[in-house]
Structure formats: C-alpha cells, structure tokens
Design a protein around this motif. Structure first.
Motif, short mmCIF file in Angstrom:
data_model
loop_
_atom_site.label_atom_id
_atom_site.label_comp_id
_atom_site.label_asym_id
_atom_site.label_seq_id
_atom_site.Cartn_x
_atom_site.Cartn_y
_atom_site.Cartn_z
N ASP A 231 36.87 29.80 36.56
CA ASP A 231 38.02 30.61 36.97
C ASP A 231 37.61 31.66 38.00
OD1 ASP A 231 39.51 29.15 35.16
OD2 ASP A 231 39.32 30.65 33.56
N ALA A 232 36.46 32.29 37.79
CA ALA A 232 35.98 33.31 38.72
C ALA A 232 35.71 32.70 40.10
CB ALA A 232 34.73 33.98 38.18
N VAL A 233 35.11 31.51 40.12
CA VAL A 233 34.87 30.83 41.39
C VAL A 233 36.19 30.54 42.09
CG1 VAL A 233 34.10 28.65 42.43
CG2 VAL A 233 32.64 29.83 40.79
N VAL A 235 38.99 32.16 41.89
CA VAL A 235 39.54 33.40 42.45
C VAL A 235 38.78 33.79 43.72
CG1 VAL A 235 39.86 35.87 42.04
CG2 VAL A 235 40.38 34.22 40.22
N LEU A 236 37.47 33.68 43.69
CA LEU A 236 36.67 34.05 44.86
C LEU A 236 37.00 33.16 46.06
CD1 LEU A 236 33.19 34.66 43.19
CD2 LEU A 236 34.64 36.38 44.28
N LEU A 237 37.16 31.88 45.83
CA LEU A 237 37.43 30.96 46.94
C LEU A 237 38.84 31.10 47.49
CD1 LEU A 237 35.67 27.71 45.64
CD2 LEU A 237 34.81 29.40 47.28
N SER A 238 39.73 31.71 46.69
CA SER A 238 41.11 31.90 47.15
C SER A 238 41.32 33.22 47.87
CB SER A 238 42.07 31.80 45.96
OG SER A 238 41.86 32.88 45.05
N GLU A 239 40.26 34.01 48.00
CA GLU A 239 40.35 35.28 48.74
C GLU A 239 40.75 35.01 50.19
OE1 GLU A 239 39.76 38.59 48.02
OE2 GLU A 239 39.67 38.13 45.87
N PRO A 240 41.50 35.95 50.81
CA PRO A 240 41.85 35.77 52.22
C PRO A 240 40.61 35.58 53.10
CG PRO A 240 43.13 37.55 51.25
CD PRO A 240 42.12 37.14 50.22
N GLU A 241 39.56 36.29 52.75
CA GLU A 241 38.26 36.09 53.42
C GLU A 241 37.24 35.78 52.33
OE1 GLU A 241 35.07 38.39 56.34
OE2 GLU A 241 36.91 39.40 55.72
N ALA A 245 28.65 33.29 50.20
CA ALA A 245 27.59 33.06 49.22
C ALA A 245 28.03 33.66 47.89
CB ALA A 245 26.27 33.68 49.66
N ILE A 246 27.55 33.08 46.80
CA ILE A 246 27.85 33.57 45.45
C ILE A 246 26.57 33.61 44.64
CG2 ILE A 246 29.03 33.08 43.27
CD1 ILE A 246 31.28 31.78 44.80
N ILE A 247 26.41 34.70 43.89
CA ILE A 247 25.35 34.81 42.90
C ILE A 247 26.00 34.69 41.53
CG2 ILE A 247 23.54 36.26 41.90
CD1 ILE A 247 23.41 37.71 44.64
N VAL A 248 25.56 33.72 40.74
CA VAL A 248 26.07 33.59 39.37
C VAL A 248 25.03 34.25 38.46
CG1 VAL A 248 26.89 32.05 37.57
CG2 VAL A 248 27.21 31.43 39.97
N GLY A 249 25.33 35.49 38.10
CA GLY A 249 24.41 36.26 37.26
C GLY A 249 24.72 36.15 35.79
#
Length: 345
Positions: A231-233, A235-241, A245-249
C-alpha cells in the motif's frame, strides 16, 4: 524411602505456579494474596518441605533456562534470530522458552506473565509495546532482561543489543544520493518503535547533509504485519512527482513492497532504484538482485545470549550494557544512477 518433597510438589498441591511458591519462600520478591500465601505455607509444612533445598533447586533450574520473547516469527528476520539464539544457548547448556507476541502488546503482557511463571533467569525480548509495568515487574523479581533489535526509551536500565539503525539508513540514503537521486521514498516501521524512529532519523540526516529537502509525503511509517508495504508503494508511485528511489526500512514489508512494484510493471532499477533492509538469501536470487542493508543476526544472537547467561550467573557488572553492531551495506543491481534511467518503451 520416601523422596523429599520438591518445589514442584508444593506448587501442584497448593494449585499455584512454581513462581508463586518462590515468592512465598523469598518474601519481598513479589506480591502474593494472603489466602494463597496461607495455602502455600500449609502445604510446605504438611509435605515437610525444606525451603533452603528448594531455593537451591530453583536457582539451579532458572540459571539453565532463559525466555525468548520475539515480535513475529512470520518475519524471516525474527525466525532466523530465534534459531541463532537457541543455537547459542544450547552451546552453553542453556534451555530456551520461546514465545511470540505477534506485534500485540496485550499478548506481550500475557507472555511476560507466562515467563514469570516459568521462573526463567533471563529474558531476551523484542518489545512490541510499552508494557512498562510488566517489564518493571520482571526487573523487580530479579529476572534479567535483554532487549534485542528494539528498545524502550523509558527503560534505560535494561541491556540492549541492536544494529546502528540510524547510520544504516544514512548509508542507504547516501548511496542513492551519490547516484543522483533527490526524491527518495522511505518506508519504515511504526514510529512507536525505536527502529522505526532511528531509521527515519538517519535518512533525514543524510538528506539534510546533502542539502536536499525532505518531503514528508515520501516517508511512510507502517505496521510490521499485513501488506502495508504494498500500500505504501502504491501511494508513493501515485505522487504527482513520484520518487526515483525507495528505501524499504521495514524488513517485514519487503516482499509486499516488491509485489506491488511488480504488479505496477515498474522496472527496477530503470524506473525505480531500490534498497531494502533484509538478510535473506533470496534477495540476491531475484531479478535484479537487491541492494541491501544486511543485518548481522548472528552477532545480535551471540551478544544477547552472552548478556542473558552472564547476568543469570552473576558474571557481569551491574552497569547496564548497550551493544551496537554495524550492519553491512551490500550493493547489487537494484540501484543505479538516476541520470542513466531510460523511459519505458
């Protein structure tokens, strides 16, 4: 010749736990209801039980048993940690009572009571909730506690074994910044956990040092259980910009995050660079192999058992110990320079 009564005989006859009998024998080590105390004393006298022999028996038994209370055995990190703790304990002739809280603070409270009843000498634990009264109860009873991986700030007298979470996240962020990424998403554990807070703090420190603004919309604190990583991914990919890169901590959410990336047909690293906190062999077998923060689980187990057993045997000074070990940054193919990314056909 009739065998002398044991502490277990007293507990069974009185209908209480061994821990309750121990508290009656050692006044001041914990509360016992007056009626219960009277019943235990009556059984002790009737069975001609000798408390000094019982104290030696209990001491010997507890020194050879430690409790291991972990947050979630469905999480591969904790499953391997449990395996290594048991291995290290057995090498020292020590038994392990293993319980899991499933990240539930109520179940954690019940589990702590269970370990008290089992009269373990020490407890190695990954705290799931605050439960300050329960942890303090363990300490008041003289049961040694070692927090591993996570800690509770209010309990600053407890031994802690952990990785350097902030510097590990800082290393991951610096790697991506060095590749030219300026919009980086960070998926972390709950902000109520020390690991969740520390990893985000390290990420922010790296961004600040590089003169990059931190977009709070790109930081997600999510639960360890469930599929919140995917779900978090999303949301991140749907951002206007969206981030480059993503860090999965959040170790427990790596697979969920990867599943969503694949479902979205996002190419790694062409469309999105990825760094994850994990320590599983499969991370180098997927395509592309993942750049990881490899957590030294063997060392976490070794230090935790050494502290737990050493405390139980009275071999360590009273001062609280905090042991931090370095995680290993392993670069593979899931991260690449931002300038070299090519648009999807």
């Amino acid at each position: 010749m009739k065998k002398p009564a044991t502490i277990r005989d007293v507990a069974r006859e009185a209908g209480v736990s061994v821990a309750v009998v121990s508290r009656v024998l050692n006044d001041g080590t914990g509360p016992v209801a007056p009626d219960t105390r009277a019943k235990v004393v009556e059984v002790i006298e009737r069975l001609a039980y000798h408390p000094r022999a019982a104290a030696r028996e209990l001491q010997q038994r507890t020194k050879s048993t430690i409790g291991l209370l972990l947050a979630d055995l469905a999480n591969p990190f904790f499953a391997r940690l449990a395996d290594r703790v048991v291995w290290e304990a057995r090498a020292r002739g020590v038994h392990v009572v293993l319980l899991t809280t499933q990240e539930d603070q109520h179940l954690e409270a019940e589990s702590i009571d269970t370990l008290i009843e089992r009269s373990v000498a020490s407890v190695i634990a990954t705290p799931a909730g605050d439960n300050l009264d329960k942890w303090n109860r363990l300490i008041d009873l003289g049961i040694n506690v070692v927090f591993v991986d996570r800690e509770i700030d209010e309990l600053d007298g407890i031994d802690v074994v952990t990785i350097r979470n902030d510097s590990s996240a800082e290393t991951a962020a610096n790697h991506l910044i060095g590749l030219g990424h300026t919009r980086i998403g960070f998926i972390s554990g709950p902000a109520t956990t020390s690991t969740g807070r520390d990893r985000v703090a390290g990420f922010r420190r790296a961004m600040d040092a590089a003169g990059l603004s931190v977009d709070d919309e790109l930081i997600h604190h999510i639960p360890f259980r469930g599929d919140a990583g995917g779900d978090a991914v999303g949301v991140l990919l749907s951002e206007p910009e969206p981030p480059t890169a993503i860090i999965v901590g959040n170790t427990a959410q790596v697979r969920s995050a990867l599943r969503r990336i694949k479902q979205a047909e996002i190419r790694v690293p062409e469309d999105l660079s990825l760094v994850v906190f994990d320590d599983n062999p499969w991370t180098e077998l997927v395509s592309p192999p993942l750049t990881v923060i490899r957590q030294p689980i063997d060392m976490l187990a070794l230090h935790s058992v050494e502290l737990a057993v050493g405390r139980a045997k009275g071999l360590l000074p009273e001062q609280r110990r905090r042991i931090e070990v370095d995680a290993e940054f392993v670069r593979r193919s899931s991260s690449s320079p931002a300038a070299q990314r090519t648009p999807a056909p």
